[in-house]
Design a protein around this motif. Structure first.
Motif, PDB file in Angstrom:
ATOM      1  N   ARG A   1       8.226  -2.334   1.344  1.00 19.64           N
ATOM      2  CA  ARG A   1       9.299  -3.331   1.374  1.00 19.64           C
ATOM      3  C   ARG A   1      10.460  -2.901   0.488  1.00 19.64           C
ATOM      4  NH1 ARG A   1       9.290  -9.652  -0.670  1.00 19.64           N
ATOM      5  NH2 ARG A   1      11.236 -10.211   0.381  1.00 19.64           N
ATOM      6  N   ARG A   2      10.154  -2.341  -0.692  1.00 16.47           N
ATOM      7  CA  ARG A   2      11.213  -1.871  -1.583  1.00 16.47           C
ATOM      8  C   ARG A   2      12.026  -0.751  -0.934  1.00 16.47           C
ATOM      9  NH1 ARG A   2       9.609  -5.755  -3.412  1.00 16.47           N
ATOM     10  NH2 ARG A   2       8.987  -6.300  -5.517  1.00 16.47           N
ATOM     11  N   LEU A   3      11.355   0.029  -0.078  1.00 18.61           N
ATOM     12  CA  LEU A   3      12.037   1.113   0.624  1.00 18.61           C
ATOM     13  C   LEU A   3      12.821   0.621   1.840  1.00 18.61           C
ATOM     14  CD1 LEU A   3       9.209   3.799   0.403  1.00 18.61           C
ATOM     15  CD2 LEU A   3      11.517   4.022  -0.560  1.00 18.61           C
ATOM     16  N   GLY A   4      12.738  -0.690   2.107  1.00 15.46           N
ATOM     17  CA  GLY A   4      13.468  -1.249   3.227  1.00 15.46           C
ATOM     18  C   GLY A   4      12.789  -1.059   4.564  1.00 15.46           C
ATOM     19  N   ARG A   5      11.506  -0.700   4.538  1.00 13.21           N
ATOM     20  CA  ARG A   5      10.770  -0.453   5.779  1.00 13.21           C
ATOM     21  C   ARG A   5       9.946  -1.692   6.106  1.00 13.21           C
ATOM     22  NH1 ARG A   5       9.967   5.628   3.954  1.00 13.21           N
ATOM     23  NH2 ARG A   5       7.909   5.022   3.182  1.00 13.21           N
ATOM     24  N   HIS A   6      10.606  -2.626   6.762  1.00 10.45           N
ATOM     25  CA  HIS A   6      10.054  -3.947   7.035  1.00 10.45           C
ATOM     26  C   HIS A   6       8.779  -3.859   7.872  1.00 10.45           C
ATOM     27  CE1 HIS A   6      10.525  -8.364   7.662  1.00 10.45           C
ATOM     28  NE2 HIS A   6      10.001  -8.109   8.836  1.00 10.45           N
ATOM     29  N   ALA A   7       8.826  -3.104   8.963  1.00 17.03           N
ATOM     30  CA  ALA A   7       7.670  -3.017   9.871  1.00 17.03           C
ATOM     31  C   ALA A   7       6.474  -2.369   9.181  1.00 17.03           C
ATOM     32  CB  ALA A   7       8.053  -2.230  11.126  1.00 17.03           C
ATOM     33  N   GLU A   8       6.727  -1.312   8.402  1.00 18.98           N
ATOM     34  CA  GLU A   8       5.643  -0.638   7.697  1.00 18.98           C
ATOM     35  C   GLU A   8       5.012  -1.558   6.651  1.00 18.98           C
ATOM     36  OE1 GLU A   8       8.537   0.573   8.373  1.00 18.98           O
ATOM     37  OE2 GLU A   8       8.356   2.606   9.207  1.00 18.98           O
ATOM     38  N   CYS A   9       5.858  -2.361   5.986  1.00 24.11           N
ATOM     39  CA  CYS A   9       5.363  -3.328   4.999  1.00 24.11           C
ATOM     40  C   CYS A   9       4.405  -4.308   5.659  1.00 24.11           C
ATOM     41  CB  CYS A   9       6.537  -4.066   4.367  1.00 24.11           C
ATOM     42  SG  CYS A   9       6.077  -5.526   3.411  1.00 24.11           S
ATOM     43  N   LEU A  10       4.827  -4.902   6.771  1.00 27.07           N
ATOM     44  CA  LEU A  10       3.981  -5.880   7.456  1.00 27.07           C
ATOM     45  C   LEU A  10       2.693  -5.240   7.973  1.00 27.07           C
ATOM     46  CD1 LEU A  10       6.620  -8.000   9.404  1.00 27.07           C
ATOM     47  CD2 LEU A  10       5.298  -8.679   7.398  1.00 27.07           C
ATOM     48  N   ALA A  11       2.780  -3.987   8.409  1.00 26.17           N
ATOM     49  CA  ALA A  11       1.588  -3.296   8.893  1.00 26.17           C
ATOM     50  C   ALA A  11       0.568  -3.128   7.766  1.00 26.17           C
ATOM     51  CB  ALA A  11       1.963  -1.934   9.478  1.00 26.17           C
ATOM     52  N   ARG A  12       1.049  -2.777   6.577  1.00 26.90           N
ATOM     53  CA  ARG A  12       0.149  -2.644   5.419  1.00 26.90           C
ATOM     54  C   ARG A  12      -0.499  -3.990   5.084  1.00 26.90           C
ATOM     55  NH1 ARG A  12      -0.858   2.758   3.833  1.00 26.90           N
ATOM     56  NH2 ARG A  12       1.117   3.880   3.628  1.00 26.90           N
ATOM     57  N   TRP A  13       0.320  -5.045   5.065  1.00 24.33           N
ATOM     58  CA  TRP A  13      -0.216  -6.358   4.719  1.00 24.33           C
ATOM     59  C   TRP A  13      -1.204  -6.847   5.769  1.00 24.33           C
ATOM     60  CZ3 TRP A  13       4.953  -8.968   2.824  1.00 24.33           C
ATOM     61  CH2 TRP A  13       5.243  -8.500   1.528  1.00 24.33           C
ATOM     62  N   ARG A  14      -0.925  -6.552   7.022  1.00 30.26           N
ATOM     63  CA  ARG A  14      -1.864  -6.978   8.066  1.00 30.26           C
ATOM     64  C   ARG A  14      -3.161  -6.183   7.991  1.00 30.26           C
ATOM     65  NH1 ARG A  14       3.234  -7.970  11.598  1.00 30.26           N
ATOM     66  NH2 ARG A  14       3.318 -10.246  11.525  1.00 30.26           N
ATOM     67  N   SER A  15      -3.080  -4.931   7.560  1.00 29.87           N
ATOM     68  CA  SER A  15      -4.304  -4.148   7.341  1.00 29.87           C
ATOM     69  C   SER A  15      -5.127  -4.765   6.217  1.00 29.87           C
ATOM     70  CB  SER A  15      -3.959  -2.696   7.002  1.00 29.87           C
ATOM     71  OG  SER A  15      -3.369  -2.046   8.102  1.00 29.87           O
ATOM     72  N   ALA A  16      -4.445  -5.171   5.143  1.00 31.81           N
ATOM     73  CA  ALA A  16      -5.146  -5.823   4.035  1.00 31.81           C
ATOM     74  C   ALA A  16      -5.737  -7.152   4.479  1.00 31.81           C
ATOM     75  CB  ALA A  16      -4.198  -6.029   2.855  1.00 31.81           C
ATOM     76  N   ALA A  17      -4.983  -7.885   5.312  1.00 34.44           N
ATOM     77  CA  ALA A  17      -5.425  -9.207   5.771  1.00 34.44           C
ATOM     78  C   ALA A  17      -6.606  -9.124   6.711  1.00 34.44           C
ATOM     79  CB  ALA A  17      -4.272  -9.938   6.452  1.00 34.44           C
ATOM     80  N   ALA A  18      -6.860  -7.931   7.261  1.00 34.30           N
ATOM     81  CA  ALA A  18      -8.010  -7.773   8.159  1.00 34.30           C
ATOM     82  C   ALA A  18      -9.329  -7.819   7.403  1.00 34.30           C
ATOM     83  CB  ALA A  18      -7.901  -6.450   8.920  1.00 34.30           C
TER      84      ALA A  18
END
Length: 246
Positions: A144-161
């Motif tokens: 998210r700090r790098l401005g990569r919105h989609a990659e941020c959400l992908a990481r969080w969704r991996s954690a949420a799994a």
């Protein structure tokens, strides 16, 4: 947080303070009690008294890794990045097979705005332990700090799994069918503390809730502890003890 839940949490925190004061009066030379006291003060923003409690803990046991890590976190809160990096590097040297050093140094890099370094160190931590939820969550923060919105959400969704923390992400508002705005992303980001040591405090609060027969609240505290540290075995032991009490 709903008003009644907030009131309950304030009551639990007050009882934690009372219990810790009583325990410290009986056992003034127990390093872990001074460390718990410091964690509680950090949560409440009392940085000066927290630092004093940590210094006392480390006077008793200079090699106490948890207190050293919390002191590094306090240095981070005060933007003393050099002192924090020194502690994290020493922790990594003490336990080269663990992730305390890499994860801590990643946080220092993140605080300094060195996002590529933070990603590299976090990915090394994941290589050692596997894809633990807290590491994936912090990777999302860096993306998210790098401005990569989609990659941020992908990481969080991996954690949420991770089935143990799924409910926490859902309560924060993460949903495959909702495009999160900045406010929602701020809430999701703050859901998991950057300092794994706060899991010890959540564990303590969980035990206080269990002692008062607040079974659901105890379970949620143990779930939050797991989301910070990522040790499934420890979570299962906590929940097993909770089930035995019931």
């Amino acid at each position: 947080m709903r008003r009644e839940n907030l009131r309950l949490m304030m009551d639990v925190l007050q009882e934690a303070r009372t219990c810790l004061q009583a325990d410290l009066a009986r056992h003034p030379n127990w390093a872990d009690l001074h460390h718990l006291s410091a964690l509680l003060q950090l949560v409440q923003g009392q940085l000066t008294t927290a630092e004093s409690a940590l210094q006392r803990s480390l006077e008793i046991n200079p090699r106490y890794a948890a207190a050293r890590s919390t002191l590094a976190h306090l240095h981070m809160r005060r933007q003393r990045y050099d002192q924090a990096a020194e502690i994290y590097a020493a922790l990594g040297a003490d336990d080269p097979t663990g992730t305390s050093g890499e994860y801590g140094l990643a946080l220092v890099a993140l605080g300094r705005g060195r996002f590529d370094e933070a990603l590299e160190r976090l990915n090394r931590a994941v290589e050692v332990t596997g894809p633990r939820a807290p590491w994936l969550h912090r990777l999302g923060v860096v993306e998210r700090r790098l401005g990569r919105h989609a990659e941020c959400l992908a990481r969080w969704r991996s954690a949420a799994a991770d089935p143990i923390v799924t409910r926490l992400y859902e309560r924060a508002g993460l949903d495959d069918h909702v495009e999160p705005d900045d406010e929602l992303m701020d809430r999701i980001e703050s859901m998991v503390s950057e300092h794994p040591g706060f899991s010890d405090l959540e564990d303590y609060l969980g035990r206080i809730c269990a002692r008062n027969r607040l079974w659901s609240e105890a379970g949620e505290a143990y779930r939050r502890a797991y989301a910070m540290e990522g040790y499934a075995v420890r979570y299962e032991v906590r929940m097993g003890l909770l089930a035995a009490l019931q």
